[in-house]
Design an enzyme around this catalytic site. Structure first.
Site, PDB file in Angstrom:
ATOM      1  N   HIS A  70     -13.822  22.097 -24.294  1.00 58.97           N
ATOM      2  CA  HIS A  70     -12.597  21.481 -24.702  1.00 58.97           C
ATOM      3  C   HIS A  70     -11.301  22.482 -24.115  1.00 58.97           C
ATOM      4  O   HIS A  70     -11.417  23.761 -23.981  1.00 58.97           O
ATOM      5  CB  HIS A  70     -12.475  21.132 -26.161  1.00 58.97           C
ATOM      6  N   PRO A  71     -10.457  21.836 -23.474  1.00 59.57           N
ATOM      7  CA  PRO A  71      -9.080  22.424 -22.880  1.00 59.57           C
ATOM      8  C   PRO A  71      -8.107  22.937 -24.152  1.00 59.57           C
ATOM      9  O   PRO A  71      -8.365  22.356 -25.207  1.00 59.57           O
ATOM     10  CB  PRO A  71      -8.548  21.511 -22.084  1.00 59.57           C
ATOM     11  N   SER A  83      -8.829  13.955 -20.824  1.00 59.23           N
ATOM     12  CA  SER A  83      -7.954  15.115 -21.657  1.00 59.23           C
ATOM     13  C   SER A  83      -6.551  14.711 -21.272  1.00 59.23           C
ATOM     14  O   SER A  83      -5.686  14.852 -22.007  1.00 59.23           O
ATOM     15  CB  SER A  83      -8.410  16.317 -21.517  1.00 59.23           C
ATOM     16  N   GLU A  86      -5.020  11.730 -22.794  1.00 60.52           N
ATOM     17  CA  GLU A  86      -4.955  11.846 -24.293  1.00 60.52           C
ATOM     18  C   GLU A  86      -3.732  12.620 -24.365  1.00 60.52           C
ATOM     19  O   GLU A  86      -3.111  12.320 -25.451  1.00 60.52           O
ATOM     20  CB  GLU A  86      -6.195  12.315 -24.860  1.00 60.52           C
ATOM     21  N   PHE A 118      -8.784  25.048 -29.936  1.00 62.18           N
ATOM     22  CA  PHE A 118      -8.556  23.938 -31.059  1.00 62.18           C
ATOM     23  C   PHE A 118      -8.704  22.638 -30.453  1.00 62.18           C
ATOM     24  O   PHE A 118      -8.132  22.338 -29.464  1.00 62.18           O
ATOM     25  CB  PHE A 118      -6.787  24.208 -31.178  1.00 62.18           C
ATOM     26  N   ALA A 121      -8.256  15.072 -32.042  1.00 60.00           N
ATOM     27  CA  ALA A 121      -8.160  13.721 -31.582  1.00 60.00           C
ATOM     28  C   ALA A 121      -6.684  13.448 -31.559  1.00 60.00           C
ATOM     29  O   ALA A 121      -5.971  13.162 -32.738  1.00 60.00           O
ATOM     30  CB  ALA A 121      -9.090  12.775 -32.373  1.00 60.00           C
TER      31      ALA A 121
END
Length: 168
Positions: A70-71, A83, A86, A118, A121
């Site tokens: 995850h970035p 991503s 979002e 971190f 959503a």
């Protein structure tokens, strides 16, 4: 984005299925690969449950790789289309220099403590809510935060499937 029909997903060959759903879990097409044999899916919820079960039953190191895929939120680096959309929806592509510095510092503090970025959503959240969540969660213990990160991945991936798949 054109939605895919659930009936079509259930009929796809393995490679097409993995190409269509491989991006649901960030840079982790192995999740889609791992649930292809669970078809047919009666609902988006059943598809999502099968995908999350693949993650839950994976070795710890594999799960850690998923978390690390995850970035950072608010990053100015290239991220996946999912991503980017979002984060843009939450205003993270329009941070002031001060907000960017604060988010960068929190991201660094979080990664240093937990060993993965971190994860939240962000759909429906404001920049201020995201920063407040970062400030609160960096105080968590390692086990609790790992579980929270996986719960957030569950929310993210459910949103993505709901956007991508038409159950009718």
């Amino acid at each position: 984005m054109n939605q895919l029909k659930l009936t079509a997903i259930n009929e796809m060959d393995r490679d097409t299925f993995v190409r269509a759903l491989g991006g649901i879990f960030e840079h982790s097409p192995w999740v889609a690969e791992g649930c292809v044999e669970s078809r047919p899916f009666a609902s988006i919820a059943a598809l999502h449950e099968a995908m999350t079960e693949v993650v839950r039953s994976s070795p710890e190191e594999t799960v850690l790789e998923l978390l690390r895929a995850h970035p950072d939120l608010g990053t100015r680096l290239a991220v996946t289309d999912y991503s980017a959309s979002e984060q843009s929806g939450a205003g993270l592509d329009r941070l002031t220099p001060e907000e960017y510095e604060r988010m960068t510092a929190l991201n660094e503090q979080y990664v240093e403590k937990f060993g993965f970025p971190f994860i939240l959503a962000v759909k429906g959240k404001s920049k201020d809510e995201i920063v407040a969540s970062m400030e609160a969660r960096v105080l968590n213990g390692a086990r609790d935060e790992r579980e929270e990160a996986l719960a957030q991945i569950g929310r993210i991936t459910r949103f993505r499937l709901e956007d991508l798949v038409d159950e009718q």
